[in-house]
Design a protein around this motif. Structure first.
Motif, short mmCIF file in Angstrom:
data_model
loop_
_atom_site.label_atom_id
_atom_site.label_comp_id
_atom_site.label_asym_id
_atom_site.label_seq_id
_atom_site.Cartn_x
_atom_site.Cartn_y
_atom_site.Cartn_z
N LEU A 61 -25.85 -33.82 -54.23
CA LEU A 61 -26.83 -33.37 -55.23
C LEU A 61 -27.52 -32.09 -54.78
N TRP B 104 -25.16 -29.20 -54.89
CA TRP B 104 -24.92 -28.77 -56.26
C TRP B 104 -26.07 -27.89 -56.76
N LEU B 105 -27.30 -28.34 -56.44
CA LEU B 105 -28.48 -27.59 -56.89
C LEU B 105 -28.51 -26.19 -56.29
N ILE B 106 -28.27 -26.14 -54.98
CA ILE B 106 -28.38 -24.87 -54.29
C ILE B 106 -27.27 -23.92 -54.75
N ARG C 15 -25.62 -23.93 -57.47
CA ARG C 15 -25.79 -23.57 -58.88
C ARG C 15 -26.84 -22.45 -58.99
N LEU D 61 -36.87 -27.55 -55.73
CA LEU D 61 -35.60 -28.13 -56.18
C LEU D 61 -35.08 -29.16 -55.18
N ALA E 149 -33.58 -28.72 -66.97
CA ALA E 149 -32.23 -28.16 -66.81
C ALA E 149 -31.65 -28.50 -65.44
N SER E 150 -32.53 -28.56 -64.42
CA SER E 150 -32.03 -28.83 -63.08
C SER E 150 -31.65 -30.29 -62.91
N GLY F 16 -28.33 -31.90 -65.03
CA GLY F 16 -26.98 -31.87 -64.46
C GLY F 16 -26.76 -33.02 -63.48
N MET F 17 -27.79 -33.25 -62.65
CA MET F 17 -27.64 -34.34 -61.66
C MET F 17 -27.50 -35.68 -62.36
#
Lengths: 652, 473
Positions: free
Chosen positions: A644, A647-649, A651, B203, B266-267, B270-271
């Protein structure tokens, strides 16, 4: 008035429900009483309506009783359109239905399904009334399908007989072909007018004619013509026109009252009624009218011929019905809608009469239907004989009888018509008169005259049928004789149908015929001099007399001499053979092919079982991940968290 | 001056639990029914407090760390009903196994208090507090049957994994606190919506928090505890874990992700999509291979979580209402499903294998029908409530433009239908393996029947519940 209209349809429905669901509680007598009272109420109310409309000149009623649903702009409603046509139809339907209800008491006396039968015929009456009283296509379709279903139930009423089951399945399937066309026609109309309501649709008939639709690639057809022909395909199914006529003779597997009510007097006329009701549409389509005319003429002549070679008493009458339905259709095609309805009405009386008379004979002979084992019944069953004679005379068009007026006017109208195919139709209906007389008198002579070919046991028990059986015969015989004389002028040449049918000036053949009309008596006299029909009928009767009374050995010799023609007739032009072997055979073959390749191999084998096996295999693998070890679980969580965050980083 | 009224229900329940605890200490074993009735009375009183102090507009108190609003009121009421059902269904089962102890009820009530605190939390710390109160009660409840080795094993797993998840969540909270300098959810949302609010540190904090939420829900790949705990725990405890805490999970996701981190939709969208797809796939597919009903229902829960997450993914108000509707329906369905297992169990016999339902129709047509309704509802067959729940979340996905995801959801529902319908097949088309009559007492039968029929009634008339869900969110 609205409550009266509601009463007309609800009385038989309520009776059908009571007799059907509580038949065991109310018993046999209860069942026939409740349904007869229900139909009698309906009949009385329809007389009130008839008087109100015809004598008091009440305005046409066109109103909605109940709104069922609104989908987009399309309103689905239950509503009544009550005008002269409707008033006439409901009276005829209820009268015949009442007669048949009473007659059934005698005919079905020993049947274990007594209550069920009464429930069905009441339900049928309800459905037919809904059909004729409708003011929109949806309700028309409801009534249309409902009479179809009840007809199915009744043809297979003796559901333990394989032949009855075959016949009702056949009737249902053939009607389905017609109904599909009917539904397409309604769909075309709804698509292009956005309405199910008669009045709205009729108002846009000319606009519809201007619009075109691409049925086959590159061919533009008028929407109106396409819709009308589709609707007529529906009528061909219900009113048994060639080539969808094959179900009607087989439907004689049902009990005789049903043959009289449904397969002679009412349901089969639904198609005729529908086309007459849709006259504002058909009038604007020459092509559709020609189709109607030619199909009707073909039916009238060809099916009449078949009646000559049948030996089953009910089948002869059935083929006669087919032929007469052809006559009505011809009238519609010639734009003489009033003549079609007029013939429908007179036919309802005398054909119901003939069927019930045949039924009376059948009861007397303990369900013997083969005319070769009858003969000379005249002296044993005088009432049945005389009423059957009246029915026969009416059918062949004996001057002064009801059938004479309707048929002669119809033939004259076709003669005057200029629609494409009218010449062919004229000859068909004219020669048809001869054929009609031939098979009708053949029946009469074989059953009631000549030598007695009964077996001795049947003769011992032979006697006139009980009053519940002959009373309806008499009741039907009266209008069979007189109704034409009194109603021809207003119905055909007057303004009777002015509010319910539209005939364009250039098609108005009845007007032409009417110019020479100077009263019923003059019409009768005129027929002797100006029409060939009456002489043809006489010729038919004489030929029948010669062949079946004077020289009974002749028919066999003729059959042998013209063996190919005879075989063609006995095999009913091979329609059944074609349907069963070619159409049904090909369909079954295709079905088997699709089943074995498409269903068993592809769908069952690959898709259903294949995916199921795939999922099961996957399942077995994935469950191993659930090892039971704590550190595996924690590891999965950590990996998940890392994924997770990653993916965040990534993206961004 | 602190306003205590918004927390009246929590305060009442805390007091009531102490009373029950004290009374229970002085009771002999055969008087244990007193604890049972007192616990139900405590639930009733708490419900009365909630109803009495029901507020339409949000009211915060305790320096902004606690909030009472319409949504929390409704969620709590559903939780009371769920816990009450657990107590009613469990009594007979526990009594027959010599497990009819006060601890079950007291821990159950403490767990409920934790749920209530989470539901009404308005600060990340309050949420954590509630979560720990709930989790600790659950760990103890799973291990509550000391004789059972499997129960101890699953409690151990649950405890260790739960501790990891709690730590993860707490770490995420601390990151967010470091970024924004606040724990209060309203202020947090404000500060994160600033121009450079959602930087990398925030994040990363979000990712940790999502893990915590996912663990609580049991979403793949944080689901590993679910099957083992569901199967290992005594059935009444499984019933408890399977129902009421789902409300807490919903509240956790809603309070933190939607209210606190709504701007980062939005963040986390996706997860959640990844979690949801994995949950749908793994849950449904692995459920097919199960022979143990409790384990099958565990995987079924995982797949239902996938559907609940869909509402959060779509994100609109209507979608959240749909998720709430789904959660409430699921709680009712799960309570009924585990209730059925309890109903069929008796001394020395756990009706937890699928085979135990074979031929149920021959033994008890009525309860076979109840089970049929439960299974149909879970599979999403109209007119049961499960159908509307699925319809609504799938509809919200389509509104959000995620048609492909909705299609995937439907396909997975089809796979899921297999194992639900298999139960129905067993009940109606197989011969019973076990001819013993059903031993459950009358009260439970009535409540379970009402519960099962509720699935049908709410499915035929979904309007009321739906309107409630729309109004409170």
């Amino acid at each position: 008035m609205e409550s009266i209209y509601l009463g007309i349809v609800i009385a038989p429905l309520a009776a059908a429900i009571v007799a059907g669901l509580f038949g065991r509680t109310i018993g046999r007598a209860g069942a026939h009483w409740v349904t007869i009272v229900g139909v009698a109420i309906s009949f009385a109310l329809s007389l009130v309506v008839l008087k109100d409309i015809v004598i008091d000149g009440a305005a046409v009623f066109n109103g909605t009783v109940y709104q069922w649903a609104v989908i987009g702009d399309i309103r689905m409603e239950i509503g009544f359109l009550v005008d002269h046509l409707t008033a006439l139809m409901i009276t005829v339907v209820n009268f015949v239905s009442l007669a048949v209800h009473v007659y059934t008491i005698g005919y079905m006396r020993d049947d274990p399904g007594y209550q069920r039968f009464f429930s069905y015929i009441s339900l049928f009456t309800f459905a037919m009334l809904m059909l004729v009283m409708s003011n929109n296509f949806l309700q028309l379709f409801f009534g249309w399908e409902a009479v179809g279903v009840v007809s199915y139930l009744l043809i297979g009423f003796w559901f333990k007989r394989p032949t009855a089951i075959f016949a009702n399945l056949k009737a249902f399937l053939v009607n389905r072909v017609g109904d599909f066309g009917f539904l397409l026609g309604i769909a075309a109309i709804v698509l292009h007018t956005g309405s199910l309501d008669y009045a709205t649709v009729f108002g846009r008939a000319e606009l519809l004619d201007a619009e075109s639709i691409e049925v086959l690639a590159g061919r533009q057809w008028s929407v109106l013509t396409v819709a009308c022909i589709c609707l007529f395909i529906g009528a061909m199914g219900k009113s048994a026109q060639v080539p969808l006529h094959v179900w009607l003779p087989d439907s004689m597997e049902g009990p005789t009252p049903i043959s009289a009510l449904i397969h002679a007097a009412t349901m089969v006329t639904a198609g005729i009624f529908m086309v007459a009701r849709m006259s504002p549409l058909f009038e604007y389509s020459e092509a559709a009218l020609s189709v109607v005319l030619i199909i009707g003429a073909t039916t009238a002549f060809l099916t009449g011929l078949l009646g000559i070679v049948q030996n089953d008493i009910k089948r002869v009458v059935a083929y006669s019905t087919l032929s007469q339905l052809g006559y009505m259709t011809v009238a519609l095609g010639a734009s003489a809608y009033a003549a079609g309805i007029f013939h429908l009405m007179t036919h309802a009386f005398f054909k119901a009469l003939l069927f019930l008379a045949a039924g009376s004979v059948i009861i007397a002979l303990h369900h013997e239907q083969d005319m070769r084992r009858m003969g000379g019944l005249r002296k044993y069953m005088p009432i049945t004989y005389w009423t059957a004679l009246i029915g026969t005379l009416a059918l062949v068009g004996f001057p002064g009888m009801s059938g004479f007026f309707s048929k002669d006017a119809l033939i004259e109208a076709v003669h005057a018509s200029t629609t494409f195919g009218a010449g062919f139709a004229y000859w068909c209906v004219l020669l048809g008169v001869f054929v009609t007389a031939l098979y009708s008198f053949r029946l009469l002579f074989l059953v009631f005259h000549g030598e007695e070919r009964l077996d001795s046991e049947a003769r011992a028990h032979l006697h006139e049928s009980p009053a519940v059986v002959w009373a309806p015969l008499v009741a039907l015989a009266v209008p069979s004789v007189f109704i034409g004389w009194f109603t021809i002028e207003p119905l055909l040449f007057g303004e009777f149908f002015a509010d319910s049918m539209l005939v364009l000036e250039e098609h108005d053949v009845l007007h032409e015929v009417g110019e020479e009309f100077e009263g019923s008596a003059a019409f009768v006299l005129h027929a002797f001099t100006a029409s060939a029909a009456i002489w043809l009928a006489l010729a038919g009767a004489i030929v029948a007399w010669v062949l079946y009374l004077l020289r009974p050995e002749l028919p066999g010799r003729i059959a042998r001499r013209f063996a190919p023609a005879h075989r063609l007739l006995v095999n009913k032009y091979y329609f059944d053979w074609f349907n069963e072997n070619v159409l049904a055979g090909a369909t079954r073959g295709l079905g088997r092919l699709l089943w074995s390749v498409g269903d068993r191999t592809v769908i069952d084998g690959a898709i259903v079982n294949g995916s199921a096996r795939g999922v099961a295999a996957l399942s077995a693998i994935v469950r191993r991940v659930q090892s039971g070890y704590l550190y595996h679980y924690a590891f999965a969580m950590v990996i998940g968290l890392a994924a997770l965050i990653g993916w965040l980083i990534l993206r961004g | 001056m602190i306003d205590y009224y918004p927390a009246a229900a929590e305060i009442f329940l805390a007091t009531a639990i102490c009373v029950v605890l004290l009374v229970d200490v002085f009771l002999r074993d055969e008087q244990r029914m007193i604890t049972y009735w007192l616990s139900l009375a405590a639930l009733l009183g708490t419900a009365a407090c909630s109803a009495l102090f029901f507020v339409d507009e949000p009211v915060t108190t305790f320096f902004g760390s606690f909030v009472a609003d319409a949504a929390s009121g409704v969620l709590k009421l559903v939780a009371y009903v769920a816990v009450a059902l657990v107590f009613v269904y469990s009594r007979d089962y526990l009594a027959r196994r010599n497990l009819f102890k006060g601890e079950f009820f007291i821990l159950g009530l403490f767990g409920l208090l934790g749920i209530m605190v989470m539901v009404s939390a308005h600060s990340l710390l309050t949420i954590y507090l509630g979560l720990e109160l709930l989790s600790l009660s659950l760990y103890a409840l799973v291990a509550f049957n000391r004789e059972s080795a499997t129960a101890a094993e699953s409690a151990m797993k649950f405890f260790v994994l739960g501790a990891i998840a709690s730590g993860t969540l707490l770490y995420g909270i601390s990151l967010l606190y470091g970024v924004t300098g606040t724990l209060e959810i309203g202020t947090l949302a404000e500060r994160l919506s600033g121009p450079d609010g959602m930087g990398i540190p925030a994040l990363v904090g979000l990712a940790f928090i999502v893990v915590g939420v996912a663990f609580k829900f049991g979403a793949v790949p944080f689901h590993m505890w679910v099957p083992d705990v569901y199967q290992g725990a005594p059935t009444p405890v499984t019933l408890y874990i399977g129902s009421a805490p789902k409300i807490a999970a919903f509240a956790l996701a809603w309070r933190v992700l939607v209210e606190g981190l709504g701007d980062a939709h939005a963040s986390w969208q996706g997860m959640l999509i990844v979690l949801s797809i994995l949950s749908l796939a793994i849950g449904n597919i692995v459920a097919i291979a199960q022979t143990n009903l409790k384990r099958m229902l565990a995987y079924s829960t995982i797949s239902h979580v996938g559907f609940i997450l869909m509402g959060f993914i779509a994100g609109s108000d209507d979608a959240l209402s749909a998720a709430l509707f789904y959660t409430v329906s699921y709680v009712i369905m799960a309570a009924a499903a585990f209730g059925m297992i309890l109903l069929l169990s008796r001394e020395g016999f756990e009706a937890e294998q699928l085979e135990d339902f074979k031929g149920l129709n021959a033994r008890s047509p009525w309860f076979a029908f109840v089970m049929l309704m439960i299974m149909f509802s879970m599979a999403g067959v109209p007119p049961f409530i499960g159908f509307y729940a699925k319809l609504l979340v799938l509809g919200s996905l389509i509104d959000a433009g995620l048609v492909w995801f909705a299609v995937l959801g439907v396909l997975m529902a089809v796979v899921g239908a297999f194992y639900y319908l298999r139960v129905v097949w067993y009940m109606y088309f197989d011969d019973p393996l076990d001819e013993a009559p059903i031993a459950a007492p009358g009260g439970m039968r009535v409540v379970l029947s009402v519960n099962g029929l509720g699935l049908l009634v709410l499915g035929v008339f979904p309007g009321y519940l739906l309107e409630l869900c729309m109004r409170v969110l």
